[in-house]
Design a protein around this motif. Structure first.
Motif, short mmCIF file in Angstrom:
data_model
loop_
_atom_site.label_atom_id
_atom_site.label_comp_id
_atom_site.label_asym_id
_atom_site.label_seq_id
_atom_site.Cartn_x
_atom_site.Cartn_y
_atom_site.Cartn_z
N PHE A 106 -13.29 -0.46 -5.23
CA PHE A 106 -12.23 -0.39 -4.13
C PHE A 106 -12.66 0.35 -2.98
O PHE A 106 -13.69 1.19 -3.02
N TYR A 107 -12.19 0.17 -1.91
CA TYR A 107 -12.31 0.91 -0.60
C TYR A 107 -11.25 2.11 -0.41
O TYR A 107 -10.20 1.73 -0.71
N TYR A 143 -5.49 5.34 0.61
CA TYR A 143 -5.15 4.07 0.30
C TYR A 143 -6.04 3.28 -0.37
O TYR A 143 -7.34 3.32 0.09
N LYS A 144 -5.81 2.85 -1.51
CA LYS A 144 -6.63 2.14 -2.09
C LYS A 144 -7.07 0.60 -1.82
O LYS A 144 -5.78 -0.17 -2.43
N ILE A 145 -7.76 -0.13 -1.53
CA ILE A 145 -7.90 -1.45 -1.11
C ILE A 145 -9.00 -2.10 -1.95
O ILE A 145 -10.13 -1.72 -1.85
N ALA A 170 -9.69 -7.82 -1.70
CA ALA A 170 -8.70 -8.07 -0.81
C ALA A 170 -9.27 -8.13 0.86
O ALA A 170 -8.40 -8.20 1.63
N THR A 171 -10.94 -8.04 0.67
CA THR A 171 -11.14 -7.97 1.91
C THR A 171 -12.21 -8.97 2.29
O THR A 171 -12.28 -9.93 1.45
N ALA A 219 -3.72 -9.93 -1.27
CA ALA A 219 -4.62 -9.40 -2.39
C ALA A 219 -5.83 -9.90 -2.51
O ALA A 219 -6.74 -9.25 -3.06
N LEU A 242 0.76 -1.08 0.01
CA LEU A 242 0.03 0.05 -0.14
C LEU A 242 0.96 1.32 -0.19
O LEU A 242 1.74 1.45 0.86
N VAL A 290 -9.20 -6.63 6.37
CA VAL A 290 -7.98 -7.11 5.56
C VAL A 290 -7.09 -8.04 5.98
O VAL A 290 -6.75 -7.96 7.39
N LEU A 348 -11.33 -2.36 8.61
CA LEU A 348 -11.53 -1.07 8.09
C LEU A 348 -12.34 -0.01 8.90
O LEU A 348 -13.31 -0.37 8.91
N ILE A 360 -0.90 -6.26 2.44
CA ILE A 360 -2.01 -7.10 2.70
C ILE A 360 -2.15 -8.04 1.95
O ILE A 360 -1.56 -8.23 0.58
#
Length: 380
Positions: A347-348, A308-310, A314-315, A362, A47, A324, A338, A360
């Motif tokens: 994305f989050y 930060y793009k998650i 990935a969740t 992926a 990240l 995550v 989160l 994290i």
């Protein structure tokens, strides 16, 4: 069997069973250590703060720029319908014709009365001119001239009255042709040839929609309005709303409309029941694809810096919480919830909760046991 021999046999069996149990337990521990000693292969991502695009979709309804109800201005029977339902008509084009025979007769009567009034006016003018000469020469008293003047004024007023009646009758004859006030598409036509219609009918002859430009109405919650006011550039709220460039309209099939729009109106008050305010965005409609009554969704895009793009992949969601898999330096995975995130597409986006360089899992986090050690693999 003697007691001593029985006890000896019992002790021997117990020791043998205990030895088997010890060996079994020891084997289970060794097997657990063997399983834990084999790290799971997992894809990871690192990240870093980036600029993220927040995409928010809001339900919307569409209306043509002008939606005009075509109504008759006189009473009568429909004689002719010039267009079919759904047809495109231009401003000034005839759409309906109402039988105007009664109004033509009224015009003829008014015209005849106008001719008579003009003749009486001419006669009164002759009398006025005569008595003017006689009065000037002191032949008759001034009273006769004033009387002639009054008769002339009355005749002139009668002419003007009849002219107004002729003009009114002429208007009614003209109203027998119902024309399109704007260019657009004709809607349903409930009344057909022979139907008696009038100005007081509850139902219009038809509805004409001008759709060269489409108005898209949608609502934003009060919280979102306050956020826009706090973060968007501009002096006033409407300037900040108009600052949204290239607004996207998602059609009913989920596909984006080919032309971009812009916000040009905000309602003057919030809806107390919903806590939201209505806005209007305008979209060009050169192909005529959009019509009044269509539905869709307005997509607003906002840039957030240093987030930060998650990815959603990935969740892992458990009991209304989103987790995550945070990977330590020793490649050990721990679950991290989160907080204060914004969802945008797949994305989050988060402003905090992570540090640059954090790793994290992926994807496929749910298949990795808690506190497992992994073998990192870069995301393809």
């Amino acid at each position: 069997m003697k007691p001593e021999k029985y006890l000896k046999t019992l002790n021997t069996g117990f020791l043998a069973a205990f030895a088997v149990c010890i060996m079994s337990c020891g084997g289970s521990k060794d097997r657990d250590r063997t399983e834990q000693a084999e790290p799971v292969l997992a894809e990871i991502m690192t990240l870093h703060p980036v600029d993220g695009v927040v995409e928010q979709a809001f339900p919307a309804s569409l209306q043509g720029k002008d939606n005009v109800q075509l109504r008759p201005q006189i009473n009568g029977y429909i004689d002719k319908i010039y267009v079919d339902e759904g047809a495109y008509v231009r401003a000034g084009q005839p759409v309906f014709r109402i039988n105007a025979s009664v109004y033509r007769e009224q015009k003829n009567t008014a015209s005849a009365a106008l001719g008579m009034a003009k003749s009486q006016l001419a006669s009164a003018k002759l009398e006025l001119d005569k008595y003017k000469v006689l009065t000037d020469n002191k032949v008759v008293a001034d009273f006769q001239y004033r009387k002639a003047r009054t008769n002339y004024d009355n005749a002139l007023a009668a002419v003007k009255q009849q002219q107004a009646l002729v003009a009114s009758a002429d208007l009614n004859v003209g109203f027998s042709i119902v024309k399109a006030p704007v260019s657009g598409y004709i809607g349903r036509i409930p009344n057909r040839i022979g139907a008696l219609v009038g100005p007081n009918d509850a139902q219009a002859l038809s509805t004409l929609s001008q759709v060269s430009e489409i108005y898209v109405y949608f609502s934003l919650p009060e919280k979102e309005i306050l956020n826009i006011n706090a973060t968007r550039p501009g002096k006033t709220l409407i300037e900040k709303l108009k600052g949204f460039q290239d607004i996207t309209l998602l059609l009913a099939d989920g596909k984006p409309y080919s032309h971009a729009g812009k916000i040009d109106m905000m309602d003057g008050q919030f809806d107390q029941n919903t806590g939201s305010v209505s806005l209007r965005a305008s979209f060009p409609n050169p192909e005529g694809l959009l019509r009044t009554g269509n539905t869709g969704r307005i997509m607003l895009k906002t840039i957030q810096q240093n987030v930060y793009k998650i990815p959603l992949l990935a969740t892992y969601e458990v009991q209304d919480k989103i987790f995550v898999g945070l990977v330590s330096r020793q490649n050990k995975v721990t679950l991290k919830a989160l907080k204060d995130f914004t969802r945008s597409g797949n994305f989050y986006l988060l402003k905090s909760g992570f540090a640059p360089g954090d790793r994290i899992v992926a994807k496929e986090l749910a298949s990795i046991a808690k506190n497992s050690t992994i073998t990192p693999k870069a995301v393809q």
